[in-house]
Design a protein around this motif. Structure first.
Motif, PDB file in Angstrom:
ATOM      1  N   ASP A   1       0.879  -1.172   0.000  1.00  0.00           N
ATOM      2  CA  ASP A   1       0.000   0.000   0.000  1.00  0.00           C
ATOM      3  C   ASP A   1       0.916   1.220   0.000  1.00  0.00           C
ATOM      4  O   ASP A   1       1.720   1.383   0.918  1.00  0.00           O
ATOM      5  N   ILE A   2       0.841   2.055  -0.998  1.00  0.00           N
ATOM      6  CA  ILE A   2       1.810   3.154  -1.163  1.00  0.00           C
ATOM      7  C   ILE A   2       1.785   4.119   0.028  1.00  0.00           C
ATOM      8  O   ILE A   2       2.796   4.763   0.311  1.00  0.00           O
TER       9      ILE A   2
ATOM     10  N   ASN B   1      -6.914  13.118  -9.959  1.00  0.00           N
ATOM     11  CA  ASN B   1      -7.718  13.622 -11.088  1.00  0.00           C
ATOM     12  C   ASN B   1      -7.463  15.124 -11.198  1.00  0.00           C
ATOM     13  O   ASN B   1      -6.791  15.710 -10.352  1.00  0.00           O
TER      14      ASN B   1
ATOM     15  N   GLY C   1     -11.222   8.143  -5.505  1.00  0.00           N
ATOM     16  CA  GLY C   1     -11.162   6.770  -4.991  1.00  0.00           C
ATOM     17  C   GLY C   1      -9.761   6.225  -5.136  1.00  0.00           C
ATOM     18  O   GLY C   1      -8.779   6.995  -5.155  1.00  0.00           O
TER      19      GLY C   1
ATOM     20  N   VAL D   1      -6.059   4.950  -5.311  1.00  0.00           N
ATOM     21  CA  VAL D   1      -4.873   5.396  -4.548  1.00  0.00           C
ATOM     22  C   VAL D   1      -5.060   6.848  -4.079  1.00  0.00           C
ATOM     23  O   VAL D   1      -4.604   7.230  -3.001  1.00  0.00           O
ATOM     24  N   ASP D   2      -5.795   7.623  -4.850  1.00  0.00           N
ATOM     25  CA  ASP D   2      -6.070   9.037  -4.493  1.00  0.00           C
ATOM     26  C   ASP D   2      -6.818   9.090  -3.164  1.00  0.00           C
ATOM     27  O   ASP D   2      -6.429   9.807  -2.230  1.00  0.00           O
TER      28      ASP D   2
ATOM     29  N   SER E   1      -2.864   5.455 -13.857  1.00  0.00           N
ATOM     30  CA  SER E   1      -3.907   5.190 -14.874  1.00  0.00           C
ATOM     31  C   SER E   1      -4.302   3.729 -15.017  1.00  0.00           C
ATOM     32  O   SER E   1      -5.184   3.417 -15.830  1.00  0.00           O
TER      33      SER E   1
ATOM     34  N   GLY F   1      -5.849   1.844 -13.000  1.00  0.00           N
ATOM     35  CA  GLY F   1      -7.046   1.450 -12.238  1.00  0.00           C
ATOM     36  C   GLY F   1      -8.292   1.998 -12.918  1.00  0.00           C
ATOM     37  O   GLY F   1      -8.623   1.616 -14.058  1.00  0.00           O
ATOM     38  N   VAL F   2      -8.918   2.940 -12.260  1.00  0.00           N
ATOM     39  CA  VAL F   2     -10.168   3.538 -12.766  1.00  0.00           C
ATOM     40  C   VAL F   2     -10.017   4.071 -14.187  1.00  0.00           C
ATOM     41  O   VAL F   2     -10.909   3.955 -15.021  1.00  0.00           O
TER      42      VAL F   2
END
Ligand code: APR
Length: 353
Positions: A9-10, A23, A30, A32-33, A116, A118-119
């Protein structure tokens, strides 16, 4: 500095800067953000509100607040629309701009998620390759510890061609924990490692195996020395110089510079200076292998270099078998080797020196 591919987990990574896959609003989201904003606390959002957003492919920096990292570099990756709308260049720009800010803020270490992937739907394998390629390019001319942080390894389809080749090599040569059950495999591979003529029986070479089919270490050197050392590289290896002296002679013989060598070995400048200046320095097996890869030694030379430091490749160690695969195939790209080691749950080369 070595790069490492890790599963974590970063928000847990202790380094100077972690990179957020944000974003354009920079006001959280959502993935990692969301994880970073939750872990950093409310103050992060307050600072982000002052930044005025961020364009795709660009990056902005804030403090790390409650995170272990000093800074957070927020970058906005491209949304994947099939690859015909400049997504690759925008994704590469995210890594380059993040590295620029890390240099600007004198960071010595940085951790990236797969931006990029992921979502935003970027194909994971391509996103992973771009992360490695941009890291490799950056480390050619810069010193920084880089972590590529993979959160969900199962989401990966690694390079299937390479995966299949390495897997079948492991199948043919890895004796695993039950070495005694694989005596023929072990004997055959011992001949390969010491490059013995295939006609040699397991005893002709003066090599005996104990009940567990482990090579009697005292025999191995005699076997390796019975192989002609008429090769300039091999002659340099078998001298009983200190490891540092041996390294410098091999670098010279290979026409490399010190910097080229330790970077190709995925070794930090600090570690290089330690090897060169600590009179008592004794290399770990992993360190010897890093430099065998960097110097592009063949299997026999690699084993001689290992033996000169008191080690040997072992078929009962999966890490060794994978390294042996790459050396046997003349593939010395430490980024590809580390990607494969990561895939097989092995530590990267170039760390834990
Ligand atoms: N640590 C490390 N990696 C993580 C973590 C974490 N805690 N959480 C998710 N990841 C991984 C995902 O598995 C994926 O591989 O980070 C990569 C990027 O996934 P996303 O977070 O979805 O980021 P991205 O695809 O760039 O999409 C960005 O998602 O969260 C929103 O606000 C964000 O709108 C933005 C969009």
């Amino acid at each position: 500095m070595p790069f490492q591919i890790i599963c974590n987990d970063i928000t847990k990574i202790e380094c100077d800067a972690i990179v957020n896959a944000a974003n354009k609003s920079l006001l959280g989201g959502g993935g990692v953000d969301g994880a970073i904003h939750r872990a950093a606390g409310r103050e992060l959002l307050e600072e982000c509100k002052t930044l005025g957003g961020c364009e795709t492919g660009d990056a902005k920096i804030t403090k790390g607040y409650k995170l272990p990292s000093k800074y957070i570099i927020h970058t906005v990756g491209p949304v994947w629309h099939g690859g015909r709308f400049g997504e690759e260049q925008l994704l590469r720009s995210c890594y380059r701009r993040s590295f620029e800010l890390a240099l600007q803020y004198n960071c010595e270490s940085i951790a990236f998620p797969l931006i990029s992937a992921g979502v935003y739907g970027y194909p994971k394998q391509e996103a992973f390759e771009i992360a490695l390629e941009e890291t490799k390019e950056f480390l050619k001319d810069n010193e920084m510890q880089v972590f590529i942080v993979v959160f969900d390894k199962n989401a990966f389809e690694f390079d299937s061609f390479l995966h299949d080749n390495v897997s079948s090599y492991i199948e043919d040569n890895y004796t695993g924990k039950d070495a005694s059950k694989n005596s023929d495999k072990f004997a055959a591979s011992f001949k390969r490692l010491y490059d013995l003529p295939s006609a040699v029986s397991r005893y002709d070479s003066g090599v005996q195996f104990d009940s567990e089919c482990r090579v009697m270490a005292s025999y191995a050197p005699s076997v390796s020395f019975c192989i002609s050392t008429n090769n300039k590289i091999r002659d340099l290896i078998v001298l009983d110089d200190a490891f540092a002296v041996k390294l410098l002679k091999l670098i010279d013989a290979k026409g490399m510079t010190d910097v080229e060598c330790y970077k190709k070995a995925n070794v930090s400048r600090q570690t290089w200076y330690k090897i060169m200046n600590d009179k008592e320095y004794k290399p770990s097996k992993a360190t010897v292998l890093c430099f065998a890869i960097a110097l592009e030694l063949n299997l026999r030379e690699t084993n001689l270099l290992l033996k000169s430091a008191g080690y040997a490749l072992s078929d009962s160690i999966l890490f060794d078998v994978i390294i042996e695969y790459f050396i046997s195939n003349g593939d010395y790209d430490i980024f590809v080797i580390n990607e494969t080691l990561f895939e097989f749950d092995q530590p990267c080369l170039g760390v834990l020196l």
